[in-house]
Design a protein around this motif. Structure first.
Motif, PDB file in Angstrom:
ATOM      1  N   GLU A 139      -8.803   6.155  -4.455  1.00  0.00           N
ATOM      2  CA  GLU A 139      -8.611   7.598  -4.384  1.00  0.00           C
ATOM      3  C   GLU A 139      -8.056   8.067  -5.718  1.00  0.00           C
ATOM      4  N   TYR A 169      -5.496   2.407  -5.634  1.00  0.00           N
ATOM      5  CA  TYR A 169      -6.056   1.672  -4.494  1.00  0.00           C
ATOM      6  C   TYR A 169      -5.131   1.862  -3.301  1.00  0.00           C
ATOM      7  N   THR A 195       0.866  -1.169   0.000  1.00  0.00           N
ATOM      8  CA  THR A 195       0.000   0.000   0.000  1.00  0.00           C
ATOM      9  C   THR A 195       0.906   1.222   0.000  1.00  0.00           C
ATOM     10  N   TYR A 236      -9.183  -2.499   0.219  1.00  0.00           N
ATOM     11  CA  TYR A 236      -8.644  -1.274  -0.379  1.00  0.00           C
ATOM     12  C   TYR A 236      -9.778  -0.329  -0.747  1.00  0.00           C
ATOM     13  N   ARG A 237      -9.482   0.959  -0.686  1.00  0.00           N
ATOM     14  CA  ARG A 237     -10.395   1.992  -1.163  1.00  0.00           C
ATOM     15  C   ARG A 237      -9.758   2.618  -2.417  1.00  0.00           C
ATOM     16  N   TYR A 255     -11.925  -4.458  -3.178  1.00  0.00           N
ATOM     17  CA  TYR A 255     -12.568  -3.164  -2.999  1.00  0.00           C
ATOM     18  C   TYR A 255     -14.042  -3.387  -2.688  1.00  0.00           C
ATOM     19  N   PRO A 256     -14.614  -2.722  -1.723  1.00  0.00           N
ATOM     20  CA  PRO A 256     -14.079  -1.645  -0.876  1.00  0.00           C
ATOM     21  C   PRO A 256     -13.638  -2.124   0.515  1.00  0.00           C
ATOM     22  N   ASN A 305      -7.213   0.103   3.441  1.00  0.00           N
ATOM     23  CA  ASN A 305      -8.028   0.676   4.511  1.00  0.00           C
ATOM     24  C   ASN A 305      -7.463   0.314   5.878  1.00  0.00           C
ATOM     25  N   GLY A 306      -7.731   1.164   6.850  1.00  0.00           N
ATOM     26  CA  GLY A 306      -7.457   0.845   8.254  1.00  0.00           C
ATOM     27  C   GLY A 306      -6.012   1.023   8.648  1.00  0.00           C
TER      28      GLY A 306
END
Length: 141
Positions: free
Chosen positions: A86, A102, A49, A83-84, A79-80, A105-106
């Motif tokens: 942006e 991607y 990431t 990964y999200r 997703y979602p 998340n968290g």
């Protein structure tokens, strides 16, 4: 309608992307500034990431993708949930462009990727003429 997608991990690997996203085309190799590459855990594995990092630079492959490619990427990137998406700026041949990326998340623990996953990313660096030492520098910080 096509859009640009920024790959910084396993989706830099040309062979893997040719199977996953059959209509995607490499626009070029660029970089994202103000970011660093890290590996964070999801269960027992660690995946790539990016995170904001002052003066950071991450080499990337910028893909021109179609909606069907994005759908395949959504599945691959979980997703979602995992990964999200942006939209961020990348630099390609001295020009800035906006592209989808991607990001995990968290707040997950740092970890080491499996040898297989690392080799997939490493091959992507080789495929695109990027010095693999850069990858190792991110991994062994």
């Amino acid at each position: 309608m096509n859009k640009y997608y920024i790959a910084y991990g396993s989706n830099m690997n040309l062979e893997h992307m040719s199977h996953r996203c059959q209509t995607a085309k490499v626009k070029g190799v660029g970089s994202i500034l103000g970011w660093k590459l890290v590996f964070r855990k999801d269960d027992d594995e660690a995946f790539a990431t990016i995170e904001p990092f002052e003066n950071g630079r991450v080499p990337v492959v910028i893909w021109d993708i179609k909606p069907s490619d994005e759908e395949a990427l959504d599945v691959y990137e979980e997703y979602p949930l995992l990964y999200r998406k942006e939209v961020i700026k990348a630099v390609l041949k001295g020009e800035e462009l906006e592209a989808m990326v991607y990001i995990m998340n968290g707040d997950r623990a740092l970890g080491k990727p499996s040898q297989r996953y690392y080799e997939t990313i490493r091959q992507g660096y080789i495929d695109n003429g990027i010095d693999v030492k850069i990858l190792d520098d991110f991994l062994f910080v």
